[in-house]
Design an enzyme around this catalytic site. Structure first.
Site, PDB file in Angstrom:
ATOM      1  N   GLU B  56       0.673  -0.985   0.023  1.00 24.43           N
ATOM      2  CA  GLU B  56       0.003   0.313  -0.004  1.00 24.43           C
ATOM      3  C   GLU B  56       0.519   0.839   0.361  1.00 24.43           C
ATOM      4  O   GLU B  56       0.669   2.530  -0.806  1.00 24.43           O
ATOM      5  CB  GLU B  56      -0.909   0.252   1.326  1.00 24.43           C
ATOM      6  CG  GLU B  56      -2.277  -0.534   1.293  1.00 24.43           C
ATOM      7  CD  GLU B  56      -1.728  -2.152   1.378  1.00 24.43           C
ATOM      8  OE1 GLU B  56      -0.502  -2.671   1.827  1.00 24.43           O
ATOM      9  OE2 GLU B  56      -2.435  -3.427   1.192  1.00 24.43           O
ATOM     10  N   ASP B 115     -15.868 -10.901   8.094  1.00 27.43           N
ATOM     11  CA  ASP B 115     -13.943 -11.106   7.062  1.00 27.43           C
ATOM     12  C   ASP B 115     -13.456 -10.684   8.106  1.00 27.43           C
ATOM     13  O   ASP B 115     -12.219 -11.217   9.472  1.00 27.43           O
ATOM     14  CB  ASP B 115     -13.735  -9.950   6.454  1.00 27.43           C
ATOM     15  CG  ASP B 115     -13.681 -11.068   4.966  1.00 27.43           C
ATOM     16  OD1 ASP B 115     -12.996 -12.978   5.698  1.00 27.43           O
ATOM     17  OD2 ASP B 115     -13.987 -10.595   4.082  1.00 27.43           O
ATOM     18  N   GLN B 119      -9.953  -5.558   8.657  1.00 29.46           N
ATOM     19  CA  GLN B 119     -10.510  -5.975   7.702  1.00 29.46           C
ATOM     20  C   GLN B 119     -11.851  -4.503   7.587  1.00 29.46           C
ATOM     21  O   GLN B 119     -11.855  -3.917   6.555  1.00 29.46           O
ATOM     22  CB  GLN B 119     -11.514  -6.847   6.607  1.00 29.46           C
ATOM     23  CG  GLN B 119     -10.551  -7.538   6.235  1.00 29.46           C
ATOM     24  CD  GLN B 119      -9.276  -8.053   6.356  1.00 29.46           C
ATOM     25  OE1 GLN B 119      -9.463  -8.154   4.953  1.00 29.46           O
ATOM     26  NE2 GLN B 119      -8.060  -8.771   7.220  1.00 29.46           N
ATOM     27  N   ARG B 165     -19.061  -2.536   1.083  1.00 27.79           N
ATOM     28  CA  ARG B 165     -19.033  -3.603   0.299  1.00 27.79           C
ATOM     29  C   ARG B 165     -20.490  -4.038  -0.241  1.00 27.79           C
ATOM     30  O   ARG B 165     -20.720  -4.606  -1.038  1.00 27.79           O
ATOM     31  CB  ARG B 165     -18.527  -4.899   1.387  1.00 27.79           C
ATOM     32  CG  ARG B 165     -18.977  -6.073   0.765  1.00 27.79           C
ATOM     33  CD  ARG B 165     -18.113  -7.184   2.008  1.00 27.79           C
ATOM     34  NE  ARG B 165     -17.581  -8.518   1.205  1.00 27.79           N
ATOM     35  CZ  ARG B 165     -17.304  -9.090   1.239  1.00 27.79           C
ATOM     36  NH1 ARG B 165     -17.105  -9.275   3.098  1.00 27.79           N
ATOM     37  NH2 ARG B 165     -16.928 -11.022   1.548  1.00 27.79           N
TER      38      ARG B 165
END
Lengths: 275, 308
Positions: B56, B115, B119, B165
């Site tokens: 990243e 998750d 996350q 999401r």
């Protein structure tokens, strides 16, 4: 355009640059003169030895070669080089680190022509160089990007992230120069985190790597020329240098002398040694 | 409300569409392009798409290098990773030189579900707001995400856009205004104001319905732009409704609640209540279970509204 001085003129230019470094940091009473002086011959060769193409009157010209000072604390070197190259007047050099001056303690991309990246948080310059090299390829520019890092700086993980991505994209228009002066903030790199030898590490990641004497202008120019002819992979040039060269003997009691300017008396002595 | 696409999906589609008319747009991926949906751009424009691997820091600074070389750079990763792993790079490589880099953090909030906390970006908005020169946007649904991406493309300064999401209800149907820095009033009301963004817009509207049944008329504002904040809308809410509830899928510290509270205190102090994640990490679970357990439902907003 390129500026290609004769060897004697190049050596004379390096002396002028070193005097600017001592003058500006002593006037500022802070800064990193020794970190600047170890890399002086390398960057002088880049700008005045016919290596880089740039136009000080058109500093954002598309397709220009770029120099990114990833070791941003060597800002006094960058400012002296840019002033001598005509980006701004050498009269500005004594304003180093003073309020209102664009010659900040570390380079500020938004305030000074010729500064290609804001640096000072170590480890980011090579990634920025990868971005510049990718952009040049996309635009079909024959432009090259030169990034100067310190040897302490290569402990930053991001350097190796950049190294890996440059190899993936076969960035033969990117050169990473390591100023291996052997010292970092608290002491010798051999004591803090010894990463030498660096050449096999770059090679292991798919780079073409050379190790040279970073104070021998001939060797420096040959290395840059070799790097230009390597196709399909990025180039690293690991430069063995001496921190504070050539005034290191004057500072023998404190060979690192990191982040400390010279006093006015020491500066007078330094000018005599530089010549 | 009709269920629309996830805002990450809308982002991916919008970016791929922009690529057609903007040859200078390049996209940098940290090997999550199938999750952030930047792969839609990558498949269409492979030469302008760079997957630099799981790195990243490099992702952000490479985008900066492309931007300082005349490209219009977009990058995306999970909100938690790009904001937290590469914050120094966002600060020094992008924000400080004020480069044309658009940062998109997907999988934000606890609504990613199973998750788990590693996350879940729950501090990303606050971190983004702490970057000078950055604009910070969280669209609520599919249509407004398209508009947000178009609007960001007209700007040449850095920005952060948060995307989620799960599929989310469509809030905006037909013609609607979308202007960066200008809140959208989704419901009129004069008894109190609920200010929300992103996933919490749905619960905010439901809460307003519930409150209406008890005779309380709540104004609902979609504060899709967290920075620069629409201070005029905040002032009007404070003056005209006298009470403000802020609801967000984010830590209470540093989020929209903090920004609105500062604006209210400076302009026209009124009582406020805050719905958000209270100084804790969440856990794995189904999105709805998590939203209920961590206090991010319409019922929680109603409770806050009744607590004045």
């Amino acid at each position: 355009m390129t500026v290609r001085l004769s060897l004697p003129d190049l050596l004379a230019k390096a002396k002028v640059i070193r005097r600017h470094i001592v003058m500006s940091t002593t006037a500022a009473a802070s800064g990193h003169p020794t970190s600047s002086m170890s890399a002086t011959d390398i960057v002088t060769a880049l700008y005045f030895g016919g290596v880089m193409r740039y136009d000080a009157k058109n500093p954002t010209a598309p397709g220009r070669d770029k120099f990114i000072l990833s070791k941003g604390h060597a800002a006094p070197l960058l400012y002296a080089i840019l002033a001598e190259a005509g980006y701004f007047s050498t009269d500005m050099l004594p304003t180093l680190r003073k309020i209102g001056s664009p010659l900040e303690g570390h380079p500020n991309y938004r305030r000074l022509p010729g500064v290609e990246a804001s640096t000072g948080s170590l480890g980011q310059g090579l990634s920025i160089g990868v971005g510049a090299a990718l952009a040049a390829k996309l635009d079909n520019f024959d432009a090259r990007t030169y990034v100067l890092t310190g040897d302490g700086e290569v402990a930053e993980g991001q350097i190796w992230e950049a190294v890996m991505s440059a190899a993936k994209y076969r960035l033969d228009n990117l050169v990473c120069i390591v100023d291996q002066n052997g010292f970092q903030q608290t002491g010798a790199t051999t004591d803090v985190l010894d990463l030498r030898p660096l050449v096999p590490k770059f090679e292991a990641f798919g780079w073409f790597a050379q190790e040279i004497n970073g104070h021998d202008v001939n060797e420096i120019l040959i290395a840059f020329d070799k790097a230009k002819h390597i196709k399909g992979k990025p180039s690293a040039i690991v430069c063995r240098t001496v921190k504070g060269y050539p005034i290191h003997q004057m500072l023998a009691s404190d060979p690192n002398h990191h982040g400390k300017p010279l006093t006015k008396d020491e500066a007078v002595q330094a000018y005599a040694i530089i010549g | 409300m009709k269920l629309g696409k996830a805002t990450r999906e809308a982002f991916g589609l919008a970016l791929a569409q922009l690529g057609e008319t903007n040859p200078d747009i390049v996209v940098v991926d940290g090997d999550v392009g199938n999750s952030t949906r930047t792969e839609l751009f990558g498949k269409k424009f492979p030469t302008r798409f760079f997957n630099v691997g799981i790195a990243e820091s490099n992702l952000v600074s490479v985008a900066a290098g492309l931007a300082s070389s005349g490209k219009r750079a977009w990058l995306a990763s999970f909100a938690a990773f790009v904001m937290c792993n590469a914050y120094d790079q966002l600060r020094m490589s992008v924000a400080f030189p004020c480069l044309d880099v658009k940062v998109v953090g997907t999988h934000a909030g606890i609504s990613i579900g199973e998750d788990g906390p590693s996350q879940m970006g729950i501090e990303d908005v606050g971190l983004a707001c702490s970057l000078p020169n950055f604009t910070v946007i969280v669209p609520a649904d599919e249509p407004s995400t398209f508009r947000a991406i178009e609007a960001l493309n007209k700007m040449h300064t850095p920005a952060y856009l948060r995307a989620g999401r799960p599929n989310v209800p469509i809030v905006y149907e037909g013609d609607f205004e979308f202007q960066i820095g200008k809140a959208n009033q989704l419901r009129a009301g004069s008894d109190l104001t609920i200010i929300a963004y992103g996933l919490m817009i749905g619960p905010a509207l439901q809460a307003a319905e519930e409150l209406a049944k008890t005779g309380v008329q709540a104004r609902v504002l979609d504060m899709h732009t967290i920075k620069p904040l629409d201070h005029a809308a905040v002032l009007a809410a404070a003056k005209e409704t006298g009470r403000i509830v802020v609801a967000e899928e984010h830590l209470l510290h540093g989020g929209l609640g903090s920004a609105v509270a500062m604006s209210v205190v400076r302009q026209h102090p009124v009582p406020m209540r805050f719905v958000g994640i209270n100084d804790t990490f969440a856990e794995s679970g189904k999105p709805d279970e998590l939203l209920a357990k961590y206090g991010l439902t319409a019922a929680d907003i109603v409770k806050a509204a009744k607590a004045f």
